[in-house]
Design an enzyme around this catalytic site. Structure first.
Site, PDB file in Angstrom:
ATOM      1  N   LYS A 204      -3.090  -0.101 -24.674  1.00 10.45           N
ATOM      2  CA  LYS A 204      -3.563  -0.258 -26.054  1.00 10.45           C
ATOM      3  C   LYS A 204      -2.332  -0.297 -26.978  1.00 10.45           C
ATOM      4  O   LYS A 204      -1.536  -1.214 -26.844  1.00 10.45           O
ATOM      5  CB  LYS A 204      -4.602   0.808 -26.362  1.00 10.45           C
ATOM      6  CG  LYS A 204      -5.820   0.650 -25.414  1.00 10.45           C
ATOM      7  CD  LYS A 204      -6.915   1.671 -25.600  1.00 10.45           C
ATOM      8  CE  LYS A 204      -8.001   1.475 -24.542  1.00 10.45           C
ATOM      9  NZ  LYS A 204      -9.043   2.522 -24.603  1.00 10.45           N
TER      10      LYS A 204
ATOM     11  N   ASP B  88      -7.136  13.000 -25.086  1.00 19.84           N
ATOM     12  CA  ASP B  88      -7.230  11.609 -24.622  1.00 19.84           C
ATOM     13  C   ASP B  88      -6.657  10.734 -25.730  1.00 19.84           C
ATOM     14  O   ASP B  88      -7.318  10.461 -26.726  1.00 19.84           O
ATOM     15  CB  ASP B  88      -8.694  11.266 -24.337  1.00 19.84           C
ATOM     16  CG  ASP B  88      -8.883   9.835 -23.848  1.00 19.84           C
ATOM     17  OD1 ASP B  88      -7.915   9.043 -23.934  1.00 19.84           O
ATOM     18  OD2 ASP B  88      -9.996   9.512 -23.397  1.00 19.84           O
TER      19      ASP B  88
ATOM     20  N   ARG C  55      -2.759  -3.013 -17.813  1.00 21.08           N
ATOM     21  CA  ARG C  55      -3.994  -2.244 -17.687  1.00 21.08           C
ATOM     22  C   ARG C  55      -3.749  -1.119 -16.705  1.00 21.08           C
ATOM     23  O   ARG C  55      -3.573  -1.347 -15.511  1.00 21.08           O
ATOM     24  CB  ARG C  55      -5.124  -3.137 -17.150  1.00 21.08           C
ATOM     25  CG  ARG C  55      -5.406  -4.339 -17.979  1.00 21.08           C
ATOM     26  CD  ARG C  55      -5.745  -3.953 -19.392  1.00 21.08           C
ATOM     27  NE  ARG C  55      -7.094  -3.497 -19.500  1.00 21.08           N
ATOM     28  CZ  ARG C  55      -8.080  -4.202 -20.067  1.00 21.08           C
ATOM     29  NH1 ARG C  55      -7.839  -5.386 -20.581  1.00 21.08           N
ATOM     30  NH2 ARG C  55      -9.282  -3.711 -20.129  1.00 21.08           N
TER      31      ARG C  55
ATOM     32  N   THR D 176      -4.507   5.543 -21.622  1.00 14.20           N
ATOM     33  CA  THR D 176      -4.353   4.219 -21.038  1.00 14.20           C
ATOM     34  C   THR D 176      -2.942   3.752 -21.395  1.00 14.20           C
ATOM     35  O   THR D 176      -2.299   4.310 -22.286  1.00 14.20           O
ATOM     36  CB  THR D 176      -5.358   3.215 -21.634  1.00 14.20           C
ATOM     37  OG1 THR D 176      -5.207   3.213 -23.049  1.00 14.20           O
ATOM     38  CG2 THR D 176      -6.788   3.577 -21.274  1.00 14.20           C
TER      39      THR D 176
ATOM     40  N   GLU E 244      -0.417   4.904  -0.498  1.00 12.30           N
ATOM     41  CA  GLU E 244      -1.169   6.152  -0.700  1.00 12.30           C
ATOM     42  C   GLU E 244      -0.240   7.363  -0.601  1.00 12.30           C
ATOM     43  O   GLU E 244       0.606   7.432   0.283  1.00 12.30           O
ATOM     44  CB  GLU E 244      -2.283   6.285   0.343  1.00 12.30           C
ATOM     45  CG  GLU E 244      -3.485   5.444  -0.017  1.00 12.30           C
ATOM     46  CD  GLU E 244      -4.674   5.694   0.898  1.00 12.30           C
ATOM     47  OE1 GLU E 244      -4.656   6.665   1.674  1.00 12.30           O
ATOM     48  OE2 GLU E 244      -5.626   4.898   0.832  1.00 12.30           O
TER      49      GLU E 244
ATOM     50  N   TYR F 271       0.841  -1.210   0.000  1.00  8.70           N
ATOM     51  CA  TYR F 271       0.000   0.000   0.000  1.00  8.70           C
ATOM     52  C   TYR F 271       0.869   1.250   0.000  1.00  8.70           C
ATOM     53  O   TYR F 271       1.821   1.328   0.760  1.00  8.70           O
ATOM     54  CB  TYR F 271      -0.925   0.011   1.233  1.00  8.70           C
ATOM     55  CG  TYR F 271      -2.373   0.000   0.796  1.00  8.70           C
ATOM     56  CD1 TYR F 271      -2.955   1.158   0.292  1.00  8.70           C
ATOM     57  CD2 TYR F 271      -3.118  -1.170   0.823  1.00  8.70           C
ATOM     58  CE1 TYR F 271      -4.262   1.138  -0.165  1.00  8.70           C
ATOM     59  CE2 TYR F 271      -4.417  -1.190   0.372  1.00  8.70           C
ATOM     60  CZ  TYR F 271      -4.993  -0.025  -0.124  1.00  8.70           C
ATOM     61  OH  TYR F 271      -6.271  -0.042  -0.582  1.00  8.70           O
TER      62      TYR F 271
END
Ligand SMILES: *Cc1c(COP(=O)(O)O)cnc(C)c1O
Length: 423
Positions: free
Chosen positions: A231, A202, A237, A228, A58, A56
């Protein structure tokens, strides 16, 4: 055989392992033409499957809310440095969980609820998150939609300018999910300046082409760039937001704590790996080959009487309007899937049919180019697509079976990253 190995998965959960194995074989045997997909490298798969998933983190490097960041900080800083270098950006945030949350972060950074936002209409090739009605972005903000021209199939820049000056959106999106042509970033930037709007590009679909020099870059034109990473960029991902230094703070605050909790550190590492791969000397050739394959495939389809939106392609993507073939997109896509050719049915601009049963097919060449297919194979791919589509209108099911066998036979000569059939 999986690379990396899945031996523990097979031992502990044969049910899931069996399905993963079946999926690997499916990806190996099928001509994968879904424009948003690719095959990642074994190195990306290994980073994604690493123990970083246990952590973790954050916050941002040096300002975390949990201890034990001795290795995660340098990983995230590497990913950021590589993103900035590859795209020539002043700032990069690599924490967004995926493309849609990255776009939401742009709203969070620059807009208040109810503010006007302008984007390409979804059925014309835009994305849900650019203000489409069913999306939170269309419900919580006031959407203004531009379209493509009926005669050219290309974005109507006159309409973009007229709407921007009339509606004064705070944010303008350029880019989308079914745009076969080059995006004119300087023209969008000029309009955004005139209208006093933030310009967001985008580039989810074309990031790999931009990195490889096969599509112009929005850097220097757009205030903020979202993409992203999975692609044409061929990573895990995930997503990134690039921006000018001026907007760095707003972008970072929007991602965390604005929208997200802990970043997915295993994904961050895999993004860093993919960015390194995209910076290698052979990546521009890959990007150029994606476009060359799409252009040869488009020409071969046009020769067979297929009506292509905008008449062809400048990038990895082809949008076919099947209206003149007397077949709808969905039955064609389903028949092609049975024939080992995987793509998606898609709305075409001014589609008279319903979104769940539209008139078009969308094709992309990123994944088959990763497999190693070249321009020489594209006429054959067009011939298969044509045979199957013609078979749909003749209700001929034997075609699918025969083509699937031919596809399997061809692809057996093109290795797949991450999996190979048992020798
Ligand atoms: C794929 C895509 C997205 C969304 O990405 P997800 O990771 O599926 O959320 C956003 N914008 C565009 C233009 C896309 O093509």
């Amino acid at each position: 055989m999986h690379v990396p190995s899945v031996s523990h998965l097979s031992a502990e959960d044969p049910e899931i392992a069996g399905l993963v194995e079946a999926e690997a074989r499916r990806q190996y045997e099928k001509l994968r033409l879904i424009a948003s997909e690719n095959y990642v490298s074994p190195a990306v798969l290994e980073a994604t499957g690493s123990v970083l998933t246990n952590k973790y983190s954050e916050g941002y490097a040096g300002k975390r809310y949990y201890e034990g960041q001795q290795n995660v900080d340098p990983i995230e800083l590497l990913a950021i440095r590589r993103a900035k270098e590859l795209f020539g950006a002043e700032h990069a945030n690599v924490q967004p969980y995926s493309g849609s949350p990255a776009n939401l972060a742009v709203y969070m950074a620059f807009l208040e609820p109810g503010d006007p936002v302008m984007g390409l209409s979804l059925p014309m090739g835009g994305h849900l998150t650019h203000g489409w009605s069913v999306s939170a972005t269309g419900k919580w903000f006031r959407p203004v939609r531009y379209e493509v021209r009926a005669d050219t199939g290309r974005v109507d820049m006159d309409q973009v300018r007229d709407l921007a000056l009339k509606e004064r959106p705070k944010l303008i999106w350029c880019g989308g999910t079914a745009i076969p042509r080059t995006i004119d970033f300087p023209a969008f930037a000029e309009i955004a300046r005139e209208a006093g709007a933030v310009l967001a590009a985008d580039v989810a679909h074309i990031a790999g082409l931009i990195a490889g020099g096969a599509h112009p870059s929005p850097i220097g034109h757009a205030d903020v760039v979202t993409t992203t990473t999975h692609k044409t960029l061929r990573g895990p991902r995930g997503a990134m937001i690039l921006s000018t230094a001026e907007h760095a703070k707003a972008v970072d605050k929007a991602v965390f704590p604005g929208l997200q909790g802990g970043p997915h550190d295993h994904t961050t590492a895999a993004i860093a790996v993919a960015l390194k791969e995209a910076a290698q000397p052979d990546f521009p050739a890959y990007a150029r080959q994606i476009v060359a394959n799409a252009q040869v495939l488009a020409a071969a389809l046009a020769d067979r009487g297929y009506d292509l939106v905008s008449g062809g392609t400048d990038n990895h993507l082809i949008l076919i309007d099947l209206t003149n073939k007397g077949v709808a997109g969905k039955p064609a896509a389903q028949a092609l899937d049975r024939a080992g050719i995987e793509l998606n049915y898609n709305a075409v601009p001014f589609d008279p049919r319903k979104p769940f049963d539209p008139s078009g097919l969308r094709i992309g060449t990123a994944a088959i180019t990763t497999r190693g297919l070249g321009a020489e194979q594209m006429p054959l791919v067009a011939a298969w697509i044509d045979e199957v589509v013609q078979g749909v209108s003749k209700q001929d099911e034997t075609v699918a079976e025969r083509v699937a066998g031919q596809v399997r036979e061809l692809l057996a000569s093109y290795p797949m990253p991450g999996w190979a059939p048992a020798p």
